[in-house]
Design an enzyme around this catalytic site. Structure first.
Site, PDB file in Angstrom:
ATOM      1  N   TYR A  78       0.836  -1.232   0.033  1.00 48.74           N
ATOM      2  CA  TYR A  78       0.032   0.176  -0.074  1.00 48.74           C
ATOM      3  C   TYR A  78       0.723   1.155  -0.113  1.00 48.74           C
ATOM      4  CZ  TYR A  78      -4.899  -1.450   0.909  1.00 48.74           C
ATOM      5  OH  TYR A  78      -6.056  -1.870   0.790  1.00 48.74           O
ATOM      6  N   ARG A 107       3.141  11.104  -9.134  1.00 45.08           N
ATOM      7  CA  ARG A 107       2.238  11.588 -10.476  1.00 45.08           C
ATOM      8  C   ARG A 107       1.514  12.893  -9.718  1.00 45.08           C
ATOM      9  NH1 ARG A 107      -1.996  10.408 -13.841  1.00 45.08           N
ATOM     10  NH2 ARG A 107      -3.005  12.677 -14.301  1.00 45.08           N
ATOM     11  N   ASP A 160       1.688  16.805 -11.281  1.00 44.58           N
ATOM     12  CA  ASP A 160       0.533  17.710 -11.701  1.00 44.58           C
ATOM     13  C   ASP A 160       0.584  19.114 -10.829  1.00 44.58           C
ATOM     14  OD1 ASP A 160      -0.314  15.994 -13.313  1.00 44.58           O
ATOM     15  OD2 ASP A 160      -1.859  15.045 -11.598  1.00 44.58           O
ATOM     16  N   MET A 180       0.881  22.738 -12.638  1.00 44.79           N
ATOM     17  CA  MET A 180      -0.215  23.983 -12.178  1.00 44.79           C
ATOM     18  C   MET A 180       0.322  25.129 -11.726  1.00 44.79           C
ATOM     19  SD  MET A 180      -3.492  22.235 -10.643  1.00 44.79           S
ATOM     20  CE  MET A 180      -2.667  21.546  -9.357  1.00 44.79           C
ATOM     21  N   PHE A 224      -6.039  19.947 -12.361  1.00 44.71           N
ATOM     22  CA  PHE A 224      -6.160  20.297 -11.214  1.00 44.71           C
ATOM     23  C   PHE A 224      -7.245  19.164 -10.737  1.00 44.71           C
ATOM     24  CE2 PHE A 224      -9.118  23.553 -13.114  1.00 44.71           C
ATOM     25  CZ  PHE A 224     -10.567  22.932 -12.524  1.00 44.71           C
ATOM     26  N   ASN A 250      -2.111  -1.331   8.210  1.00 45.14           N
ATOM     27  CA  ASN A 250      -2.244  -2.714   7.956  1.00 45.14           C
ATOM     28  C   ASN A 250      -1.076  -3.267   8.572  1.00 45.14           C
ATOM     29  OD1 ASN A 250      -3.531  -4.636   5.895  1.00 45.14           O
ATOM     30  ND2 ASN A 250      -3.903  -2.595   5.147  1.00 45.14           N
ATOM     31  N   ASP A 307      -2.901 -11.751  12.567  1.00 42.98           N
ATOM     32  CA  ASP A 307      -3.381 -11.108  11.216  1.00 42.98           C
ATOM     33  C   ASP A 307      -4.563 -10.363  11.196  1.00 42.98           C
ATOM     34  OD1 ASP A 307      -3.393 -10.444   8.521  1.00 42.98           O
ATOM     35  OD2 ASP A 307      -2.329 -12.277   7.952  1.00 42.98           O
ATOM     36  N   ASN A 326      -8.427  -8.506   2.698  1.00 43.97           N
ATOM     37  CA  ASN A 326      -7.364  -7.571   2.723  1.00 43.97           C
ATOM     38  C   ASN A 326      -6.689  -7.538   1.498  1.00 43.97           C
ATOM     39  OD1 ASN A 326      -6.288  -5.567   4.249  1.00 43.97           O
ATOM     40  ND2 ASN A 326      -4.607  -6.987   5.122  1.00 43.97           N
ATOM     41  N   SER A 384      -8.902  -6.039  -1.179  1.00 49.67           N
ATOM     42  CA  SER A 384      -8.986  -4.653  -0.948  1.00 49.67           C
ATOM     43  C   SER A 384      -7.877  -3.775  -1.603  1.00 49.67           C
ATOM     44  CB  SER A 384      -9.028  -4.160   0.367  1.00 49.67           C
ATOM     45  OG  SER A 384     -10.143  -4.563   0.907  1.00 49.67           O
ATOM     46  N   THR A 435      -7.804  -1.196  -5.007  1.00 47.92           N
ATOM     47  CA  THR A 435      -7.274   0.150  -4.979  1.00 47.92           C
ATOM     48  C   THR A 435      -6.137   0.434  -6.187  1.00 47.92           C
ATOM     49  OG1 THR A 435      -7.439   0.037  -2.519  1.00 47.92           O
ATOM     50  CG2 THR A 435      -5.904   1.655  -3.388  1.00 47.92           C
ATOM     51  N   THR A 463     -12.040   0.341  -0.049  1.00 43.81           N
ATOM     52  CA  THR A 463     -11.841   1.042   1.028  1.00 43.81           C
ATOM     53  C   THR A 463     -12.756   0.743   2.028  1.00 43.81           C
ATOM     54  OG1 THR A 463     -10.775   2.843  -0.134  1.00 43.81           O
ATOM     55  CG2 THR A 463     -11.540   3.040   2.401  1.00 43.81           C
ATOM     56  N   THR A 491     -11.949  -2.727   3.531  1.00 45.31           N
ATOM     57  CA  THR A 491     -10.907  -2.721   4.505  1.00 45.31           C
ATOM     58  C   THR A 491     -11.632  -2.010   5.927  1.00 45.31           C
ATOM     59  OG1 THR A 491      -9.178  -2.090   2.828  1.00 45.31           O
ATOM     60  CG2 THR A 491      -8.638  -1.082   4.908  1.00 45.31           C
ATOM     61  N   THR A 517     -11.590  -6.724  13.013  1.00 43.81           N
ATOM     62  CA  THR A 517     -10.049  -7.058  13.613  1.00 43.81           C
ATOM     63  C   THR A 517      -9.858  -6.454  14.984  1.00 43.81           C
ATOM     64  OG1 THR A 517      -9.071  -7.138  11.608  1.00 43.81           O
ATOM     65  CG2 THR A 517      -7.395  -7.000  13.380  1.00 43.81           C
ATOM     66  N   HIS A 577     -16.849  15.496   4.017  1.00 47.27           N
ATOM     67  CA  HIS A 577     -16.048  15.959   5.082  1.00 47.27           C
ATOM     68  C   HIS A 577     -15.409  14.852   5.863  1.00 47.27           C
ATOM     69  CE1 HIS A 577     -14.958  19.405   7.177  1.00 47.27           C
ATOM     70  NE2 HIS A 577     -15.248  18.902   8.364  1.00 47.27           N
ATOM     71  N   GLU A 593     -14.521  12.223   5.067  1.00 42.62           N
ATOM     72  CA  GLU A 593     -13.200  11.972   4.439  1.00 42.62           C
ATOM     73  C   GLU A 593     -11.973  12.663   4.800  1.00 42.62           C
ATOM     74  OE1 GLU A 593     -12.188   9.337   2.510  1.00 42.62           O
ATOM     75  OE2 GLU A 593     -10.433  10.266   1.565  1.00 42.62           O
ATOM     76  N   TYR A 640     -11.386  13.800   7.836  1.00 38.98           N
ATOM     77  CA  TYR A 640     -11.107  13.266   9.250  1.00 38.98           C
ATOM     78  C   TYR A 640     -10.640  11.850   9.222  1.00 38.98           C
ATOM     79  CZ  TYR A 640     -12.592  17.512  11.085  1.00 38.98           C
ATOM     80  OH  TYR A 640     -12.544  19.021  11.102  1.00 38.98           O
ATOM     81  N   SER A 653       0.753  11.222  18.256  1.00 35.92           N
ATOM     82  CA  SER A 653       0.530  10.797  19.770  1.00 35.92           C
ATOM     83  C   SER A 653       1.701   9.532  20.107  1.00 35.92           C
ATOM     84  CB  SER A 653      -0.620  10.127  20.050  1.00 35.92           C
ATOM     85  OG  SER A 653      -1.582  11.041  19.801  1.00 35.92           O
ATOM     86  N   SER A 655      -8.691  11.579  27.269  1.00 38.12           N
ATOM     87  CA  SER A 655      -9.163  12.835  26.833  1.00 38.12           C
ATOM     88  C   SER A 655      -8.876  12.570  25.313  1.00 38.12           C
ATOM     89  CB  SER A 655      -8.722  13.965  27.474  1.00 38.12           C
ATOM     90  OG  SER A 655      -7.273  14.194  27.258  1.00 38.12           O
ATOM     91  N   THR A 706     -10.027  19.316  18.814  1.00 39.55           N
ATOM     92  CA  THR A 706      -8.792  19.440  18.327  1.00 39.55           C
ATOM     93  C   THR A 706      -7.823  20.195  19.089  1.00 39.55           C
ATOM     94  OG1 THR A 706      -9.933  19.431  15.974  1.00 39.55           O
ATOM     95  CG2 THR A 706      -7.692  19.957  16.152  1.00 39.55           C
ATOM     96  N   LYS A 715      -6.118  17.882  21.833  1.00 44.72           N
ATOM     97  CA  LYS A 715      -5.363  17.166  21.290  1.00 44.72           C
ATOM     98  C   LYS A 715      -4.172  17.770  21.294  1.00 44.72           C
ATOM     99  CE  LYS A 715      -7.750  13.669  18.729  1.00 44.72           C
ATOM    100  NZ  LYS A 715      -7.003  12.320  18.890  1.00 44.72           N
ATOM    101  N   HIS A 745      -6.159  27.091   2.781  1.00 41.05           N
ATOM    102  CA  HIS A 745      -6.671  26.618   3.893  1.00 41.05           C
ATOM    103  C   HIS A 745      -6.658  25.019   3.677  1.00 41.05           C
ATOM    104  CE1 HIS A 745      -9.078  25.181   7.267  1.00 41.05           C
ATOM    105  NE2 HIS A 745     -10.025  24.618   6.204  1.00 41.05           N
ATOM    106  N   PHE A 746      -7.174  24.574   2.567  1.00 37.35           N
ATOM    107  CA  PHE A 746      -7.307  22.999   2.483  1.00 37.35           C
ATOM    108  C   PHE A 746      -5.929  22.530   2.489  1.00 37.35           C
ATOM    109  CE2 PHE A 746      -7.961  19.434  -0.448  1.00 37.35           C
ATOM    110  CZ  PHE A 746      -8.884  18.976   0.116  1.00 37.35           C
ATOM    111  N   HIS A 747      -4.987  23.022   1.813  1.00 40.12           N
ATOM    112  CA  HIS A 747      -3.640  22.379   1.849  1.00 40.12           C
ATOM    113  C   HIS A 747      -2.898  22.491   3.407  1.00 40.12           C
ATOM    114  CE1 HIS A 747      -4.181  22.512  -2.472  1.00 40.12           C
ATOM    115  NE2 HIS A 747      -3.188  21.677  -2.590  1.00 40.12           N
TER     116      HIS A 747
END
Length: 674
Positions: free
Chosen positions: A66, A76, A80, A84, A108, A129, A140, A147, A150, A154, A206, A209, A216, A289, A291, A293, A304, A320, A364, A367, A424-426
């Site tokens: 994976y 790849r 791109d 851009m 894009f 995994n 396992d 597994n 899956s 992918t 996915t 999985t 498991t 959304h 996705e 997280y 952690s 906590s 958040t 954490k 923001h996204f990046h």
């Protein structure tokens, strides 16, 4: 568009001969592929690869595959990104850049799809995994064969995206594929079909999985490991699997409805005949959304583990952290509308989703403070993995604050379709996901292969990525405030260009970071004897995976460990308990390797290719082959075997003898060096 019974819509015109960039890329990849195949043939490695890797159902080897797949796709996706950024830096005023608009739009769209679905997802799935069964003391996963299936699903879906580069085109509708642009009327070529089927088929893998690891973790933990004694990384994976099981079916249904729009002239997402485009937006982000997280929570678990280990302390506020993880997961399902505040919801609805979005900052923040308190008064080792973690905390905090700003509907009205959103996204996903995976890769690499990674090249890669990130994305915040819309292939405002040039320089610096990571791996393999992990516990860590030799035996544990404490291995060390299993051993039940997963992946690819090009004989043939393979597997009773106690004793003796020989070799090397 004309179709034939044999080739469907596929003709020679589907190959973009007229585009030198694409043909040059395809030619280079083809040459490199031929050289690789020739080298493997010359080295006679095909039998080894087939028997030990491609057909393996061992969770550890599937995890490594994976990660390799993810790295290939990252190259790849990053190519791109460079195209851009270079284009945007040039395409001002009379300058038109070097990419035709339709090619720029494909890039894009492909970049977003690849980096989220085929880089972030497989990278953390690879780490989970490898690590999770070891952390919970299992031999396992619950369903080893599934597994393997899956993984190959992918690969098949990723291959569809790659093939679109040379045969046909890719979607120009962005990674989110909003109708009506993704409908047949406005995107009649095969681009949207490639995007749709690659997400659909990969999404099924996915989902399987997610179910596999949920079972498991629930059913295969070592005796004594209650839920609140699970390592924090396993906890984040457990919550992530729940998110996968609830969100990915929504994506499956959404894409199925879009497919019916495109193939059967239905109108689920168009305003004709009662359809509604907003239904697509709602369904897509109900998946989309969570996705975010799904790819971020595993990274939180890695941070952690890393922060605790290299601060030489137990994790501050374990309980906590668990509750914060669960809270984030729940809240991730009630904030999807903040992706389209401007698309017609009332003020009260926008206010609800805006407040819900801001509330996510609370768990958040818990954490972040726990990681800081873990480091407080700790004896911090600034290893590469730890530096990725510290870089994440600072950078992610900046991204989080800009997220709180975007959660205000009034501000979002001004900024949501600008470069501010791109920044923001990046700012969330690069430190929040990739930095975490890089930390985990450096942290668990010794356990995977028995030697650690070179620190010098590792730190070069970290600093290049970190500085490059700030150069590449901080200017985009300013451009957003200056009103530059995202996804522009050309602009006339000369004041934007300097910022885009700085962003391009940052992208080049990140490229050097990737080069440094490749060098880190190459140097580490070359110096593997000097970098060998002779203890199995190279970092002095807490959980069970460090209690066995590196790399672990294929059966993981000769005897199932008994867990007495949250920090199971630390407890053994503190109480003088030898983790090494000794005779007498019991028989060990193991799954056999299977080639069916590989062939299922192959026919899944041909199924997707047939659907894209309307080659119905190929679709029917592929479905028949897939069904036949499933029946064949279901009727096969020879799917497992048993290791005898004598065999286990031999393997254990060899594992520890190998570790001793490595120690002696290292001592001899040191003596030779004088």
């Amino acid at each position: 568009m004309t179709t034939s019974a044999l080739f469907g819509r596929l003709t020679l015109d589907a190959i973009p001969y007229q585009n030198p960039i694409i043909m040059g890329t395809v030619g280079t990849v083809t040459v490199l592929g031929v050289l690789l195949v020739a080298w493997l043939t010359y080295q006679r490695r095909w039998a080894y690869l087939w028997n030990e890797w491609f057909t393996s159902v061992d969770h550890k080897r599937i995890g490594v595959m994976y990660i390799i797949f993810s790295v290939i796709m990252m190259l790849r996706g990053f190519a791109d990104a460079i195209m851009m950024r270079t284009h945007q830096a040039l395409a001002q005023g009379m300058g038109q850049g070097y990419l035709p608009p339709e090619h720029y739009d494909q890039i894009f769209s492909a970049h977003g799809t690849i980096m989220i679905i085929f880089v972030a997802m497989p990278f953390f799935i690879g780490l989970m995994n490898f690590v999770v069964p070891l952390q919970i003391g299992a031999r396992d996963v619950a369903y080893p064969f599934l597994n393997s299936v899956s993984f190959w699903l992918t690969v098949a879906s990723g291959l569809l995206v790659m093939v679109s580069l040379a045969v046909g085109d890719f979607s120009q509708a962005g990674w989110s594929g909003y109708p009506p642009y993704s409908e047949l009327k406005f995107s009649p070529s095969t681009g949207v079909d490639y995007w749709m089927w690659s997400l659909q088929l990969g999404g099924i893998g996915t989902l399987v999985t997610g179910i596999n690891f949920f079972v498991t973790i629930l059913r295969m933990r070592a005796p004594g490991m209650s839920l609140m004694k699970m390592p924090i990384f396993t906890w984040t994976i457990f919550v992530t699997t729940v998110l996968i099981m609830f969100s990915f079916p929504v994506l499956t249904v959404t894409l199925a409805l879009l497919a019916m729009d495109r193939y059967f002239d239905m109108h689920f997402f168009t305003n004709d005949f009662g359809g509604n485009q907003m239904m697509f937006a709602n369904l897509f982000w109900i998946w989309g959304h969570p996705e975010v997280y799904i790819v971020v929570l595993p990274a939180f678990g890695i941070f952690s583990e890393v922060v605790s280990t290299f601060s030489k302390k137990r994790l501050f506020g374990y309980a906590s952290m668990v509750y914060a993880t669960i809270a984030i997961a729940i809240l991730s399902f009630v904030v999807w509308l903040h992706h389209f505040f401007t698309m017609g919801s009332g003020a009260n609805v926008n206010a609800f989703f805006g407040i819900a979005t801001m509330i996510i900052a609370v768990p958040t923040g818990v954490k972040v403070f726990n990681w800081l308190f873990t480091m407080y008064r700790g004896r911090i080792e600034f290893t590469t993995a730890m530096m990725w973690s510290i870089g994440f905390i600072i950078t992610f905090a900046v991204g989080g604050m800009t997220g709180v700003l975007l959660a205000v509907p009034g501000a979002d009205f001004m900024l949501h379709n600008s470069e501010f959103l791109v920044a923001h996204f990046h700012n969330m996903l690069i430190p929040g996901a990739l930095f975490g995976y890089f930390a985990g890769y450096n942290f668990w690499f010794p356990k995977m292969f028995g030697f650690r990674l070179d620190e010098k090249w590792g730190k070069r890669s970290f600093w290049s990525w970190l500085v490059g990130f700030y150069l590449a994305f901080m200017p985009l915040y300013a451009l957003g405030f200056m009103g530059m819309p995202r996804r522009m292939s050309h602009y006339d405002n000369p004041y934007w260009q300097p910022y885009l040039i700085v962003a391009l320089l940052g992208t080049f610096l990140i490229a050097f970071g990737i080069f440094s990571q490749i060098m880190q791996l190459a140097v580490s393999i070359r110096q593997r004897h000097a970098l060998r992990d002779r203890t199995g516990d190279i970092w002095g860590s807490h959980s069970l995976e460090w209690s066995i030799p590196s790399p672990p035996a294929f059966y993981n544990f000769a005897k199932t460990p008994v867990v007495e404490d949250l920090y199971a291995f630390t407890y053994m060390k503190e109480n003088g308990i030898n983790p090494r299993a000794t005779a007498p051993f019991a028989p060990i039940h193991m799954p056999r390797n299977s080639s069916i997963g590989v062939f299922l992946g192959l026919f899944t690819f041909t199924l997707g290719f047939g659907l894209v090009w309307h080659m119905w004989w190929l679709v029917v043939g592929s479905l028949f082959a897939i069904l036949s393979l499933l029946v064949m597997r279901s009727s096969d009773d020879n799917v497992d075997y048993e290791l005898s106690p004598q065999q286990v004793a031999v393997y254990e003796a060899e594992a520890y003898q190998s570790a001793n020989q490595a120690t002696e070799q290292h001592s001899a090397d040191l003596a030779t060096q004088g």
